[in-house]
Enzyme design. Structure first.
Site, PDB file in Angstrom:
ATOM      1  N   LYS A 105       0.856  -1.193   0.000  1.00 54.83           N
ATOM      2  CA  LYS A 105       0.000   0.000   0.000  1.00 54.83           C
ATOM      3  C   LYS A 105       0.881   1.228   0.000  1.00 54.83           C
ATOM      4  CE  LYS A 105      -4.461   0.764   0.269  1.00 54.83           C
ATOM      5  NZ  LYS A 105      -5.529  -0.225  -0.034  1.00 54.83           N
ATOM      6  N   ASN A 220     -16.486   6.952  -4.736  1.00 51.81           N
ATOM      7  CA  ASN A 220     -16.634   5.983  -5.835  1.00 51.81           C
ATOM      8  C   ASN A 220     -17.318   4.706  -5.351  1.00 51.81           C
ATOM      9  OD1 ASN A 220     -16.170   4.377  -8.212  1.00 51.81           O
ATOM     10  ND2 ASN A 220     -14.322   3.584  -7.264  1.00 51.81           N
ATOM     11  N   TYR A 223     -21.101   5.351  -3.763  1.00 47.41           N
ATOM     12  CA  TYR A 223     -22.076   5.656  -4.819  1.00 47.41           C
ATOM     13  C   TYR A 223     -22.378   4.419  -5.658  1.00 47.41           C
ATOM     14  CZ  TYR A 223     -23.424   6.617  -9.607  1.00 47.41           C
ATOM     15  OH  TYR A 223     -24.033   6.525 -10.831  1.00 47.41           O
TER      16      TYR A 223
HETATM   17  N1  GLU Z   1      -7.211   0.119  -3.373  1.00 50.59           N
HETATM   18  C1  GLU Z   1      -7.961  -1.064  -3.633  1.00 50.59           C
HETATM   19  C2  GLU Z   1      -7.970  -1.980  -2.434  1.00 50.59           C
HETATM   20  O1  GLU Z   1      -7.835  -1.560  -1.323  1.00 50.59           O
HETATM   21  C3  GLU Z   1      -7.491  -1.753  -4.903  1.00 50.59           C
HETATM   22  C4  GLU Z   1      -6.069  -2.175  -4.908  1.00 50.59           C
HETATM   23  C5  GLU Z   1      -5.583  -2.612  -6.268  1.00 50.59           C
HETATM   24  O2  GLU Z   1      -6.351  -2.590  -7.208  1.00 50.59           O
HETATM   25  O3  GLU Z   1      -4.399  -2.953  -6.350  1.00 50.59           O
HETATM   26  O4  GLU Z   1      -8.208  -3.154  -2.547  1.00 50.59           O
END
Ligand code: GLU
Length: 415
Positions: A105, A220, A223
């Protein structure tokens, strides 16, 4: 009692499951902390001519199962501990969905609401310039998350491509379709969650066509959840809120109307012909399904006792604290845990990677049907483990995911 930070929560969840699984202490030790953390300071030229320094992070938690994967958040309250927690959850999420990927992350401390497009572009490019050696299609693949968008992904992809001297679509996912994105990625997180809600409703004997829904958060994910729950099942969305306030209409809100109102006024609050409600009260709504769709730590020991929903579908990451988890479990509330419920985003990101690597383009229908199979299989694996071991859905999800990561680490000779 003192509040745990998100990473302490993630570690606590893992510790509880390590005990249930009788994980060897040395294996637990490897899984307890990220394998790699990158911290950067990013000087960015602002529109007024001054230079501002932004703090950024990228945490690559575990890559035993494959290249690390996970979004980047732009948030004013971002901390290294939030990013660590989210990176850990990405590791479990990818394993649970059986994707050949590890977890990571990223985050930048910034307030996107106070920045121009130009400033955001320079910040996004500066971030890639600072960490480019550590990311790549076969190494670590960022994606959108809270307050980051497909537009930001394109800037990042473009900057990376310039640095390495060739177009590399596969370095990030969540791109627009015209530059290597996948059909269906835009609403994938919410849509994936719908498949798990469908399975949970089937399990509990809830008729979704007559179900009521409350949604906390209207970005996003919130919604699209409102739109899809109505479109796919005919359920009624009776309450929604965002950081500035909430609205309620027992006859059912129009998800697109609310979204339009939010675009125009920057909040769902005061949407015409609805009853105003305090954002905090949404957790206690009299509904069948409660969907937290914003950020972590919103269902706590203080308000978990007030939850009246039969299903809590966690489209946000980390919305429920461990104490609240116990309370919900005792009340017999069916929680679809975050790294199961919201895994649709990364699953379609993985589909995007496959399309980028094979220079192909799938149809929306193909994406939806593959996503449905993946989400349904993961939900069933978790439900079965939960029943077999007599543990709540979150712990069951951990058991399935951790087992897979440990298996890979053992195979590779790490432990
Ligand atoms: N940010 C999204 C999550 O927390 C997607 C992560 C991604 O597509 O790599 O799962």
């Amino acid at each position: 009692m003192t509040e745990l930070n998100p990473f302490e929560i993630a570690q606590e969840q893992l510790a509880q499951v390590a005990e249930i699984m009788r994980l060897e202490p040395s294996v637990h030790e490897v899984l307890k902390n990220p394998l790699r953390e990158i911290r950067v300071n990013l000087p960015v030229r602002m529109d007024d001519g001054t230079t501002k320094v932004f703090e950024g992070f990228r945490v690559q938690y575990n890559d035993a199962r494959g290249p690390t994967k996970g979004g980047i958040r732009f948030h004013p309250e971002e901390t290294i501990d939030t990013v660590r927690a989210l990176a850990a959850w990405m590791t479990w999420k990818c394993a649970l969905l059986d994707l050949p990927l590890g977890g990571a992350k990223g985050g930048i401390v910034c307030d996107t609401k106070k920045m121009s497009d130009g400033e955001l572009e320079r910040l996004s490019r500066a971030y890639v310039k600072a960490i480019w050696q550590f990311i790549g299609p076969e190494q670590d693949i960022p994606a959108p998350d809270v307050y980051t968008s497909p537009k930001i992904m394109v800037w990042m992809m473009d900057e990376y491509s310039k640095i390495v001297g060739r177009t590399q679509f596969g370095v990030v996912t969540g791109k627009p379709v015209c530059v290597g994105g996948s059909p269906g990625r835009g609403d994938a997180t919410a849509r994936g969650g719908m498949y798990t809600i469908r399975e949970a409703a089937r399990e509990l004997g809830i008729d979704l066509a007559n179900a009521t829904v409350a949604i906390q958060g209207y970005g996003n994910v919130g919604y699209n959840a409102a739109r899809l729950v109505k479109e796919m099942f005919g359920s009624k969305v009776v309450a929604v809120c965002d950081t500035k306030g909430g609205v309620c209409d027992l006859d059912g809100l129009d998800p697109d109307g609310v979204a339009r109102h939010k675009r125009e006024t920057s909040t769902v609050a005061n949407y015409p012909e609805t009853v105003p409600m305090c954002a905090a009260d949404i957790i206690a709504s009299e509904v069948d399904i409660l969907i937290p769709a914003a950020i972590e730590g919103v269902i706590t020991a203080e308000n978990a006792g007030d939850v009246k929903a039969k299903i809590v579908a966690e489209l946000a990451n980390g919305p429920t604290t461990p104490e609240a988890d116990e309370i919900l479990f005792k009340k017999g509330i069916h929680v679809i845990p975050d790294f199961l419920c919201n895994a649709g985003g990364v699953t379609v990101s993985y589909f995007e990677m496959v399309q980028n690597m094979s220079l192909s383009r799938w149809t929306e229908e193909e994406v939806y049907s593959k996503l449905d199979s993946k989400m349904t299989a993961a939900y069933r694996a978790v439900l079965e483990t939960s029943k077999k071991m007599g543990i709540n859905m979150r712990k069951a999800a951990y058991v399935v995911a951790v087992e897979r990561v440990v298996e890979a680490m053992k195979c590779r000779g790490w432990v």
